[in-house]
Motif scaffolding. Structure first.
Motif, short mmCIF file in Angstrom:
data_model
loop_
_atom_site.label_atom_id
_atom_site.label_comp_id
_atom_site.label_asym_id
_atom_site.label_seq_id
_atom_site.Cartn_x
_atom_site.Cartn_y
_atom_site.Cartn_z
N VAL A 133 57.26 22.59 71.18
CA VAL A 133 57.84 23.74 71.86
C VAL A 133 57.88 24.95 70.94
O VAL A 133 57.52 26.06 71.33
CB VAL A 133 59.26 23.40 72.37
N THR A 134 58.29 24.79 69.68
CA THR A 134 58.42 25.94 68.78
C THR A 134 57.08 26.42 68.27
O THR A 134 56.97 27.56 67.83
CB THR A 134 59.33 25.60 67.59
N THR A 135 56.06 25.63 68.34
CA THR A 135 54.74 26.08 67.92
C THR A 135 54.24 27.17 68.85
O THR A 135 53.57 28.11 68.43
CB THR A 135 53.74 24.91 67.92
N GLY A 136 54.56 27.11 70.09
CA GLY A 136 54.14 28.10 71.07
C GLY A 136 54.77 29.47 70.86
O GLY A 136 54.24 30.48 71.28
N CYS A 137 55.92 29.53 70.18
CA CYS A 137 56.57 30.83 69.92
C CYS A 137 55.68 31.73 69.09
O CYS A 137 55.65 32.93 69.30
CB CYS A 137 57.90 30.62 69.20
N GLN A 138 54.97 31.19 68.15
CA GLN A 138 54.10 31.99 67.30
C GLN A 138 52.95 32.58 68.09
O GLN A 138 52.51 33.68 67.83
CB GLN A 138 53.57 31.15 66.13
N VAL A 139 52.48 31.87 69.09
CA VAL A 139 51.36 32.37 69.89
C VAL A 139 51.80 33.59 70.70
O VAL A 139 51.08 34.58 70.79
CB VAL A 139 50.85 31.25 70.83
N ASN A 140 53.00 33.54 71.27
CA ASN A 140 53.48 34.63 72.11
C ASN A 140 54.13 35.76 71.33
O ASN A 140 54.31 36.84 71.86
CB ASN A 140 54.48 34.09 73.14
N SER A 141 54.52 35.53 70.09
CA SER A 141 55.18 36.55 69.26
C SER A 141 54.48 36.63 67.92
O SER A 141 54.82 35.91 67.00
CB SER A 141 56.65 36.19 69.06
N PRO A 142 53.49 37.52 67.79
CA PRO A 142 52.79 37.62 66.51
C PRO A 142 53.72 38.10 65.40
O PRO A 142 54.73 38.74 65.65
CB PRO A 142 51.69 38.64 66.78
N ILE A 143 53.37 37.81 64.19
CA ILE A 143 54.17 38.20 63.04
C ILE A 143 54.19 39.71 62.96
O ILE A 143 53.15 40.36 62.88
CB ILE A 143 53.57 37.59 61.74
N GLN A 144 55.37 40.31 62.97
CA GLN A 144 55.50 41.76 63.01
C GLN A 144 55.00 42.45 61.76
O GLN A 144 54.59 43.60 61.81
CB GLN A 144 56.95 42.16 63.27
N THR A 145 55.02 41.79 60.62
CA THR A 145 54.54 42.45 59.41
C THR A 145 53.03 42.62 59.42
O THR A 145 52.49 43.33 58.59
CB THR A 145 54.94 41.66 58.16
N ASN A 146 52.33 42.00 60.36
CA ASN A 146 50.89 42.16 60.47
C ASN A 146 50.50 43.28 61.43
O ASN A 146 49.33 43.57 61.60
CB ASN A 146 50.24 40.85 60.96
N VAL A 147 51.49 43.90 62.08
CA VAL A 147 51.23 44.95 63.05
C VAL A 147 51.62 46.29 62.42
O VAL A 147 52.77 46.51 62.08
CB VAL A 147 52.04 44.72 64.35
N GLU A 148 50.64 47.19 62.24
CA GLU A 148 50.95 48.50 61.67
C GLU A 148 51.67 49.37 62.68
O GLU A 148 51.33 49.38 63.85
CB GLU A 148 49.66 49.19 61.23
N TYR A 149 52.65 50.09 62.21
CA TYR A 149 53.37 51.04 63.03
C TYR A 149 54.00 52.08 62.13
O TYR A 149 54.13 51.88 60.93
CB TYR A 149 54.43 50.35 63.90
N VAL A 150 54.39 53.21 62.70
CA VAL A 150 55.04 54.27 61.95
C VAL A 150 56.54 54.15 62.21
O VAL A 150 57.00 54.40 63.32
CB VAL A 150 54.52 55.65 62.41
N PRO A 151 57.31 53.79 61.18
CA PRO A 151 58.75 53.60 61.38
C PRO A 151 59.51 54.93 61.28
O PRO A 151 60.44 55.07 60.51
CB PRO A 151 59.13 52.65 60.26
N ALA A 152 59.10 55.92 62.03
CA ALA A 152 59.72 57.24 61.97
C ALA A 152 59.53 57.94 63.30
O ALA A 152 58.77 57.50 64.15
CB ALA A 152 59.08 58.05 60.84
N ASP A 153 60.22 59.06 63.46
CA ASP A 153 60.08 59.84 64.68
C ASP A 153 58.79 60.66 64.67
O ASP A 153 58.20 60.90 65.70
CB ASP A 153 61.26 60.80 64.85
N GLY A 154 58.40 61.11 63.48
CA GLY A 154 57.21 61.95 63.34
C GLY A 154 55.98 61.13 63.05
O GLY A 154 55.98 59.90 63.14
#
Length: 173
Positions: free
Chosen positions: A31-52
């Motif tokens: 059951v817990t193995t499936g969590c990784q498939v539906n929720s990728p590791i957030q540190t691997n997703v680039e994003y801008v942590p700011a308003d600008g």
């Protein structure tokens, strides 16, 4: 001497408690193995942590670039500018002209020394005739004397919350 062979001991049946514990562990792992498939590791997703937004123009690094205003004409340029080079540079920031507008936007500029970092909002950089309301995006031309020109799509934010103190300078009139 005569050797005697003993008959093998009868096989023990595993207890039902042990079997149910092992099965529960296997089910939990499945059951817990499936969590990784539906929720990728957030540190691997680039994003801008700011308003600008960020931008790089040669040896100029802009971070958290935003325009603070109410859509009535004058906006304050907010964000951080860093000269990554060893020479002085001049940075010009201007909203791109709208061919349908009655008045064209004006730009602003700031000088940066080698390895200098400045908070643009405290430098009084303003753009006039920008009528985009908060929540909109304005194409802004950023020119660095050492690195060329680039166009950045910059968000317009209202002067509320931690931007409440960032307001345009009063104009004579």
């Amino acid at each position: 001497m005569k050797r005697r062979f003993l008959a093998p001991a009868p096989a023990r049946r595993p207890s039902t408690r042990r079997v149910s514990t092992v099965l529960a562990g296997v089910a939990l792992a499945a059951v817990t193995t499936g969590c990784q498939v539906n929720s990728p590791i957030q540190t691997n997703v680039e994003y801008v942590p700011a308003d600008g937004v960020p931008a790089n123009v040669g040896e100029l690094a802009l971070r958290d670039l935003a325009l603070i205003g109410d859509g009535k004409g004058t906006v304050v340029v907010s964000g951080s500018a860093v000269n990554l080079g060893q020479q002085d540079m001049t940075v010009q920031i201007a909203a791109q002209a709208d061919p349908n507008a009655a008045t064209q936007p004006t730009g602003s500029e700031v000088r940066l020394g080698p390895r200098e970092q400045v908070n643009l909002a405290t430098k009084g950089l303003q753009l006039r005739s920008v009528t985009t309301k908060p929540g909109g995006i304005v194409p802004v031309t950023v020119t660095s004397s050492s690195g060329g020109t680039t166009v950045v799509k910059v968000p317009v934010l209202p002067a509320t919350g931690y931007y409440a103190t960032i307001t345009p300078a009063p104009t004579g009139g």
